[in-house]
Design a protein around this motif. Structure first.
Motif, PDB file in Angstrom:
ATOM      1  N   GLU A  74       0.858  -1.201   0.000  1.00 59.45           N
ATOM      2  CA  GLU A  74       0.000   0.000   0.000  1.00 59.45           C
ATOM      3  C   GLU A  74       0.883   1.237   0.000  1.00 59.45           C
ATOM      4  O   GLU A  74       2.013   1.216   0.462  1.00 59.45           O
ATOM      5  CB  GLU A  74      -0.951   0.000   1.191  1.00 59.45           C
ATOM      6  CG  GLU A  74      -0.311   0.171   2.536  1.00 59.45           C
ATOM      7  CD  GLU A  74      -1.341   0.139   3.658  1.00 59.45           C
ATOM      8  OE1 GLU A  74      -1.337   1.090   4.455  1.00 59.45           O
ATOM      9  OE2 GLU A  74      -2.133  -0.809   3.746  1.00 59.45           O
ATOM     10  N   ARG A  75       0.325   2.308  -0.547  1.00 61.22           N
ATOM     11  CA  ARG A  75       1.060   3.578  -0.549  1.00 61.22           C
ATOM     12  C   ARG A  75       0.147   4.671  -0.038  1.00 61.22           C
ATOM     13  O   ARG A  75      -1.078   4.597  -0.176  1.00 61.22           O
ATOM     14  CB  ARG A  75       1.627   3.900  -1.922  1.00 61.22           C
ATOM     15  CG  ARG A  75       0.621   4.045  -3.013  1.00 61.22           C
ATOM     16  CD  ARG A  75       1.277   4.308  -4.362  1.00 61.22           C
ATOM     17  NE  ARG A  75       0.267   4.457  -5.383  1.00 61.22           N
ATOM     18  CZ  ARG A  75      -0.439   5.561  -5.600  1.00 61.22           C
ATOM     19  NH1 ARG A  75      -0.231   6.636  -4.881  1.00 61.22           N
ATOM     20  NH2 ARG A  75      -1.356   5.600  -6.541  1.00 61.22           N
ATOM     21  N   THR A  76       0.745   5.662   0.553  1.00 58.72           N
ATOM     22  CA  THR A  76       0.002   6.795   1.101  1.00 58.72           C
ATOM     23  C   THR A  76       0.398   8.040   0.324  1.00 58.72           C
ATOM     24  O   THR A  76       1.583   8.366   0.216  1.00 58.72           O
ATOM     25  CB  THR A  76       0.304   6.987   2.604  1.00 58.72           C
ATOM     26  OG1 THR A  76       0.008   5.764   3.285  1.00 58.72           O
ATOM     27  CG2 THR A  76      -0.526   8.114   3.187  1.00 58.72           C
ATOM     28  N   SER A  77      -0.592   8.739  -0.233  1.00 55.28           N
ATOM     29  CA  SER A  77      -0.317   9.953  -0.998  1.00 55.28           C
ATOM     30  C   SER A  77      -0.148  11.141  -0.054  1.00 55.28           C
ATOM     31  O   SER A  77      -0.417  11.049   1.150  1.00 55.28           O
ATOM     32  CB  SER A  77      -1.423  10.203  -2.027  1.00 55.28           C
ATOM     33  OG  SER A  77      -2.674  10.271  -1.401  1.00 55.28           O
ATOM     34  N   ALA A  81      -4.309   9.873   1.799  1.00 55.78           N
ATOM     35  CA  ALA A  81      -5.121   8.769   1.282  1.00 55.78           C
ATOM     36  C   ALA A  81      -4.246   7.528   1.124  1.00 55.78           C
ATOM     37  O   ALA A  81      -3.106   7.606   0.658  1.00 55.78           O
ATOM     38  CB  ALA A  81      -5.749   9.142  -0.053  1.00 55.78           C
ATOM     39  N   ILE A  82      -4.791   6.393   1.515  1.00 54.21           N
ATOM     40  CA  ILE A  82      -4.100   5.114   1.381  1.00 54.21           C
ATOM     41  C   ILE A  82      -4.627   4.427   0.129  1.00 54.21           C
ATOM     42  O   ILE A  82      -5.843   4.291  -0.051  1.00 54.21           O
ATOM     43  CB  ILE A  82      -4.336   4.228   2.612  1.00 54.21           C
ATOM     44  CG1 ILE A  82      -3.771   4.909   3.857  1.00 54.21           C
ATOM     45  CG2 ILE A  82      -3.722   2.851   2.413  1.00 54.21           C
ATOM     46  CD1 ILE A  82      -4.173   4.242   5.145  1.00 54.21           C
ATOM     47  N   HIS A  83      -3.717   4.007  -0.734  1.00 55.70           N
ATOM     48  CA  HIS A  83      -4.086   3.374  -2.003  1.00 55.70           C
ATOM     49  C   HIS A  83      -3.721   1.893  -1.950  1.00 55.70           C
ATOM     50  O   HIS A  83      -2.571   1.535  -1.685  1.00 55.70           O
ATOM     51  CB  HIS A  83      -3.366   4.054  -3.169  1.00 55.70           C
ATOM     52  CG  HIS A  83      -3.658   5.508  -3.258  1.00 55.70           C
ATOM     53  ND1 HIS A  83      -4.754   5.998  -3.931  1.00 55.70           N
ATOM     54  CD2 HIS A  83      -3.028   6.586  -2.731  1.00 55.70           C
ATOM     55  CE1 HIS A  83      -4.779   7.317  -3.831  1.00 55.70           C
ATOM     56  NE2 HIS A  83      -3.735   7.693  -3.109  1.00 55.70           N
ATOM     57  N   LEU A  84      -4.721   1.045  -2.214  1.00 51.81           N
ATOM     58  CA  LEU A  84      -4.535  -0.399  -2.248  1.00 51.81           C
ATOM     59  C   LEU A  84      -4.762  -0.877  -3.677  1.00 51.81           C
ATOM     60  O   LEU A  84      -5.686  -0.412  -4.350  1.00 51.81           O
ATOM     61  CB  LEU A  84      -5.533  -1.091  -1.310  1.00 51.81           C
ATOM     62  CG  LEU A  84      -5.566  -0.597   0.133  1.00 51.81           C
ATOM     63  CD1 LEU A  84      -6.691  -1.285   0.902  1.00 51.81           C
ATOM     64  CD2 LEU A  84      -4.230  -0.829   0.809  1.00 51.81           C
TER      65      LEU A  84
END
Length: 113
Positions: A74-77, A81-84
């Motif tokens: 996962e990455r956090t912008s 926001a957390i992107h899965l």
């Protein structure tokens, strides 16, 4: 490489439609939004409007397991926001590739909407 014939694109979409029909028979999984783009891929998006962050993560995890998705870290912008994201391939027709996605937004501060 030449242009892809329209008949091929339609076949890809029919294969994705058939694969989606099979997935929608699985009554024990959370409801998510499915789209079939021109490429014939199958894209599942977890709902952001009616689900809590915990419900969104649970829906993503459940579908990821069911689909055997290769989930990326996962990455956090910068906005928090957390992107899965996970990719999968189903053995339907000539094979249907796809992705499942979720974007989990942080709660609003100070009652902002």
């Amino acid at each position: 490489m030449g242009a892809v014939p329209n008949a091929s694109r339609l076949r890809w979409q029919r294969d994705a439609h058939k694969a989606l029909g099979g997935l929608l028979k699985l009554n024990d999984l959370p409801v998510i939004t499915w789209t079939i783009p021109v490429s014939g891929a199958l894209v599942g998006d977890v709902d952001t409007l009616t689900s809590t962050p915990a419900e969104m993560r649970a829906a993503f995890d459940a579908w990821g397991r069911q689909l055997g998705a290769a989930v990326t870290p996962e990455r956090t912008s910068s906005d928090g926001a957390i992107h899965l994201y996970g990719k999968f391939r189903l053995d339907v027709g000539y094979g249907v590739g796809g992705a499942i996605r979720a974007t989990i937004y942080p709660p609003f501060e100070d009652g902002d909407v």
